[in-house]
Design a protein around this motif. Structure first.
Motif, PDB file in Angstrom:
ATOM      1  N   VAL A 100       0.846  -1.186   0.000  1.00  0.00           N
ATOM      2  CA  VAL A 100       0.000   0.000   0.000  1.00  0.00           C
ATOM      3  C   VAL A 100       0.882   1.238   0.000  1.00  0.00           C
ATOM      4  O   VAL A 100       1.958   1.255   0.598  1.00  0.00           O
ATOM      5  N   GLU A 238      -4.578  -2.645   4.198  1.00  0.00           N
ATOM      6  CA  GLU A 238      -5.085  -2.363   2.855  1.00  0.00           C
ATOM      7  C   GLU A 238      -6.030  -1.160   2.852  1.00  0.00           C
ATOM      8  O   GLU A 238      -6.093  -0.413   1.873  1.00  0.00           O
ATOM      9  N   ILE A 293      -3.816   4.463  -2.904  1.00  0.00           N
ATOM     10  CA  ILE A 293      -4.360   3.180  -3.348  1.00  0.00           C
ATOM     11  C   ILE A 293      -5.801   3.055  -2.846  1.00  0.00           C
ATOM     12  O   ILE A 293      -6.089   2.332  -1.892  1.00  0.00           O
TER      13      ILE A 293
END
Length: 434
Positions: A100, A238, A293
């Motif tokens: 990430v 994430e 991201i």
């Protein structure tokens, strides 16, 4: 107290309007900048303009951890490399970790959300925070660190390990807040007792614990042995890292999700259909403001429920119940995510070993332990003891290097691990026995 009164107490109608605006902008961004999502949209015959109301999130594609691995390392990024100012990564098999990236604004947002989390837990700018989460590629240490500094608190960046030294620093620095995994908190209490220090008499008053599953019974044990209030925090690399959700000290009735930045859903883990918030299902997040991201409908595999009723603390954000389990076979060992398939890859690459193995999870004192039992083939079984020992050492070293967790590796005779006609029973969890 509330750190960001405006955004943490938004009326539900205003919050949902904000979420919709950010969701629509997010869809435009990922369609334009992330080939993975553009392909997913096109396969569904979907355009960003089709997202007209918040419920239309169900039209969007899911994102799974494997998608990030398939596009390792930077294929899911939505900005150019020169806009990324920090990289974090979770454990994975060689070359297949999830990566990430954060822009400057992402880090500022993260710091703000962690500052919110500290205040929700009862911390103030006058406090000293002893941060025993691991620093490095793991998001826990730096996530908590910059959140504390954003709050204005004094941070002690001790990281993990050197437990007796940690106890001495807790005593000498008179820290107010402890950040670590719940199992490590109990280990600190045990170590303090061995050193003749009553940790309950220290100024420490709050513990913020996450990165591994823990129970209400464990909370009571921690509070009794450390003399503190134990607060549950939730996050995943994430989606951002720690600070996605946290309990408030006032009610401790579920974990407040930072809904102005993360759109949460509950789905049926098998069908993928949306479930009612009060029904247990798999937690799914869409990152509404991330630049580096951004993720659409990321499947966490964590099982929980949602409660959108305003909390007595004054926050209006939805609360998630403590995670009760997972819809996949991921293990969390002392804060490290481990999949059996990752260990299997290491075993298969080791000469003389077979794909027949079991992972035995137990608890020694208050720390989780992992034992890997794997069958050797006939030729290895008849080999010299030193060669067997060498293979054990190699697997132990590779598991530590690639996955970041210490495991005891035990080679066993051929055909000694039970076979199954159905799904192989890879995991034996002994933590709740006795």
């Amino acid at each position: 107290m509330i750190f960001d009164v405006k955004n943490e107490t938004l009326p539900r109608e205003e919050l949902e309007k904000l979420q919709l605006r950010r969701l629509q902008a997010l869809c435009e961004r990922v369609y334009a900048n992330v080939p993975f999502y553009r392909k997913k949209f096109d396969e569904k015959g979907l355009k960003p303009a089709d997202i007209r109301k918040l419920e239309d999130v169900r039209l969007l594609p899911f994102t799974e951890k494997q998608d990030l691995r398939n596009h390792y390392p930077f294929g899911m990024f939505a900005v150019s490399r020169d806009q990324i100012v920090r990289i974090h990564s979770s454990s994975g098999t060689t070359g297949k970790a999830t990566v990430v990236g954060y822009t400057k604004r992402d880090l500022e947002t993260w710091g703000q959300l962690m500052a919110r989390s500290f205040v929700a837990a009862g911390a103030t700018a006058r406090d000293m925070i002893h941060n025993a989460y691991g620093y490095g590629l793991f998001t826990g240490g730096l996530g908590a660190h910059y959140g504390g500094e954003t709050l204005g608190a004094a941070m002690v960046p001790i990281s993990g390990g050197a437990t007796r030294r940690q106890v001495m620093l807790l005593k000498d620095f008179e820290s107010d807040v402890l950040c670590c995994t719940p199992s490590y908190a109990l280990f600190l209490a045990e170590s303090a007792a061995e050193m003749g220090i009553d940790i309950r008499r220290l100024p420490l008053r709050i513990g913020i614990f996450g990165a591994e599953p823990w129970t209400e019974e464990m909370r009571r044990d921690i509070e009794a042995k450390l003399g503190i209030k134990a607060i549950d925090i939730y996050g995943l690399s994430e989606v951002m890292g720690p600070g996605v959700a946290i309990e408030c000290e006032d009610a401790q009735d579920g974990l407040h999700i930072q809904e102005d930045h993360f759109l949460a859903e509950i789905i049926d883990p098998d069908s993928g259909e949306k479930k009612a918030p009060d029904e247990e299902g798999e937690l799914v997040f869409t990152t509404l403001t991330k630049e580096g991201i951004p993720l659409l409908r990321y499947r966490t595999r964590d099982l929980t429920t949602l409660n959108a009723t305003p909390c007595r603390c004054g926050r209006t954000t939805a609360r998630m119940r403590r995670v009760t389990g997972r819809s996949d076979d991921m293990l969390i060992i002392r804060g490290v995510n481990v999949f059996p398939s990752q260990i299997e890859s290491i075993l298969i690459e080791t000469e003389g070993l077979t794909p027949h193995y079991q992972l035995i999870i137990a608890r020694q004192g208050n720390m989780d332990t992992l034992e890997v039992q794997v069958e050797v083939n006939e030729s290895m079984f008849s080999d010299e003891i030193k060669n067997l020992q060498r293979a054990e050492s190699k697997v132990t070293k590779n598991i530590k290097e690639f996955l970041g967790v210490t495991a005891k590796v035990k080679l066993v005779e051929p055909k000694t691990i039970a076979r199954s006609e159905g799904k192989a029973k890879r995991i034996i969890d002994k933590r709740n026995e006795g």
